[in-house]
Design an enzyme around this catalytic site. Structure first.
Site, PDB file in Angstrom:
ATOM      1  N   GLU A   1       0.517  -0.731   0.179  1.00 21.23           N
ATOM      2  CA  GLU A   1      -0.592   0.470   0.136  1.00 21.23           C
ATOM      3  C   GLU A   1       0.632   0.894  -0.013  1.00 21.23           C
ATOM      4  O   GLU A   1       0.248   1.949   0.226  1.00 21.23           O
ATOM      5  CB  GLU A   1      -1.118  -0.088   1.774  1.00 21.23           C
TER       6      GLU A   1
ATOM      7  N   LYS B   1     -15.600  -1.792   3.361  1.00 20.58           N
ATOM      8  CA  LYS B   1     -15.337  -2.928   1.935  1.00 20.58           C
ATOM      9  C   LYS B   1     -16.135  -2.833   1.164  1.00 20.58           C
ATOM     10  O   LYS B   1     -16.685  -3.983   1.280  1.00 20.58           O
ATOM     11  CB  LYS B   1     -13.765  -3.262   2.241  1.00 20.58           C
TER      12      LYS B   1
HETATM   13  P1  PGA Z   1      -6.039  -5.874   2.882  1.00 16.22           P
HETATM   14  O1  PGA Z   1      -5.503  -5.367   3.784  1.00 16.22           O
HETATM   15  O2  PGA Z   1      -6.838  -6.080   1.932  1.00 16.22           O
HETATM   16  O3  PGA Z   1      -5.434  -7.196   2.199  1.00 16.22           O
HETATM   17  O4  PGA Z   1      -7.513  -6.841   3.796  1.00 16.22           O
HETATM   18  C1  PGA Z   1      -6.188  -4.087   4.172  1.00 16.22           C
HETATM   19  C2  PGA Z   1      -6.989  -3.971   5.567  1.00 16.22           C
HETATM   20  O5  PGA Z   1      -6.390  -5.361   6.056  1.00 16.22           O
HETATM   21  O6  PGA Z   1      -6.939  -3.026   5.659  1.00 16.22           O
HETATM   22 ZN    ZN Z   2      -8.010  -4.462   8.144  1.00 17.59          ZN
END
Ligand code: PGA
Ligand code: ZN
Length: 425
Positions: free
Chosen positions: A201, A334
């Protein structure tokens, strides 16, 4: 009404294939969206449909693209793009499983977002304004400075070490501060010979020997950037503890070769929260450890925000049961965990109905798609989490939030500390 839905293979920020969907309407409007992908995923997430086999490391999305061009296009044709709930219900009906195992959550989330974009385009408004014409709040950003865990081959056990610039007067000022911290942290790593690159990220990939060394370096970087730790800028951690569970109810810090039972793990985390200016912690316990989640949440009540990510997987029913048991105080939202915008919105609405904070979040595998920035503003989330300040798939979203704040002009309101949901905010 929707006249065509097409799927296309594209690429994400980890060099893996992903699904793009284009939705066209009879009046000539076009909506386009790309699916993101997680690396440290919760087991309750909508299914990320991959081809397997030798091509593209098994990450191919030909089957998911076929689902878009076949059953998804057939199910959506003729529907009103402005009726998001209707389009998403058609996706659920065409799938028939609980987690979009048949169509693929990557196919459905890109479709659902593309429908929203087509409807916004038809109304001549940017997505955030189409979602809520009265929206004016800019969320508090959580900005990654160090990346670890599954995003950095376990170089650190903790997955995300982030900053939250709640003392700033605007989103623009807040984001500038985070860039100052990022540069200060890089210089600090250089002085210690600990700069190992950047993680998935965009945060620094630090070569520290312990997690606590990273916490202390981050506190120093905030100071070196000229900001008061805990006053103007706080620390936010994503422990992503599902990745650290040992399968026997305990937790492992692999870098430090230490094992903890649930109580010992809680003590360890509480020690970090005491010694460093941490104001937010995500997934401190594994997705199947509600007892641990509730114990920590009780211990830090009013002081530290506790976020459920893998623990809640953007599911409204799980949000309600977490509110019932006091397992956390905030919900990561998400869209691809839920599979449709309607399901993700229901999780956010459940959070707000139960007095929990919502944080709209991208994934570790991303694209230049900026829809999450619009969802955060349009849905009025307290926080937003899209990674660090480097890598274009991250800056695309931060810069979009800057554009939205600019467009709002004097009407813009930066969430600031109220975005954390502490102090009754
Ligand atoms: P991921 O990481 O998209 O790999 O799940 C982001 C998070 O855990 O918030
Ligand atoms: Zn997370």
């Amino acid at each position: 009404s929707i006249s065509a839905v097409t799927g296309h293979p594209r690429w994400d920020s980890r060099g893996r294939p992903t699904v793009e969907v284009v939705v066209r309407t009879g009046d000539g409007s076009v909506g386009r969206a790309l699916a993101p992908a997680g690396a440290s995923t919760g087991s309750g997430e909508a299914v990320d449909l991959r081809d397997g086999g030798p091509a593209h490391g098994g990450y191919g999305v030909d089957r998911a693209v076929d689902r878009v061009n076949g059953p998804i296009a057939a199910a959506l044709k003729g529907l009103d793009a402005a009726d998001q709930a209707g389009a998403d219900a058609a996706l659920e009906a065409a799938d028939g499983t609980a987690g979009f195992a048949h169509l693929g959550g990557n196919a459905t989330v890109a479709t659902s977002l593309a429908v929203a974009q087509a409807a916004a385009a038809a109304s001549g408004l940017p997505l955030w304004r189409a979602l809520n014409p009265a929206a004016r709040r800019l969320p508090l950003p959580e900005v990654q400075i160090f990346g670890g865990g599954a995003h950095a081959h376990g170089r650190l056990d903790v997955q995300d070490l982030m900053v939250v610039p709640y003392g700033a007067g605007s989103f623009a000022e807040a984001y500038a501060w985070c860039n100052d911290v990022y540069r200060a942290a890089g210089e600090l790593l250089d002085r210690r010979g600990a700069r190992a690159g950047v993680a998935d990220e965009g945060g620094w990939w630090p070569a520290f020997d312990s997690n606590e060394a990273a916490l202390s370096a981050l506190t120093e970087a905030i100071e070196a950037a000229g900001r008061a730790p805990g006053d103007e800028i706080g620390i936010s951690l994503d422990i992503a503890a599902t990745q650290l569970a040992d399968g026997a109810g305990g937790y492992l810090l692999r870098r430090e070769e230490r094992r903890f039972d649930r109580d010992g793990w809680c003590e360890l985390l509480l020690g970090w929260l005491d010694r460093y200016p941490v104001v937010s912690i995500e997934d401190p316990f594994a997705e199947d450890d509600p007892v641990g989640m509730a114990a920590l949440t009780t211990a830090v009540a009013g002081r530290v925000q506790v976020i459920g990510d893998d623990f809640l997987v953007t599911d409204a029913a799980r949000v309600h049961s977490a509110a019932d048991t006091g397992a956390c105080t905030a919900v990561l939202v998400k869209p691809n965990q839920a599979g449709t915008l309607t399901r993700a919105r229901a999780a956010l609405d459940a959070a707000h109905a139960r007095g929990l904070t919502a944080i709209v979040s991208a994934r570790s595998g991303e694209t230049e798609d900026v829809a999450v920035a619009h969802l955060a503003v349009g849905w009025g989330s307290g926080g937003v989490k899209v990674g660090s300040v480097t890598r274009g798939e991250r800056t695309a979203k931060w810069n979009e939030l800057l554009r939205i704040e600019e467009e709002l002009g004097v009407d813009a309101r930066f969430a600031g500390r109220s975005g954390l949901g502490l102090d009754g905010g």
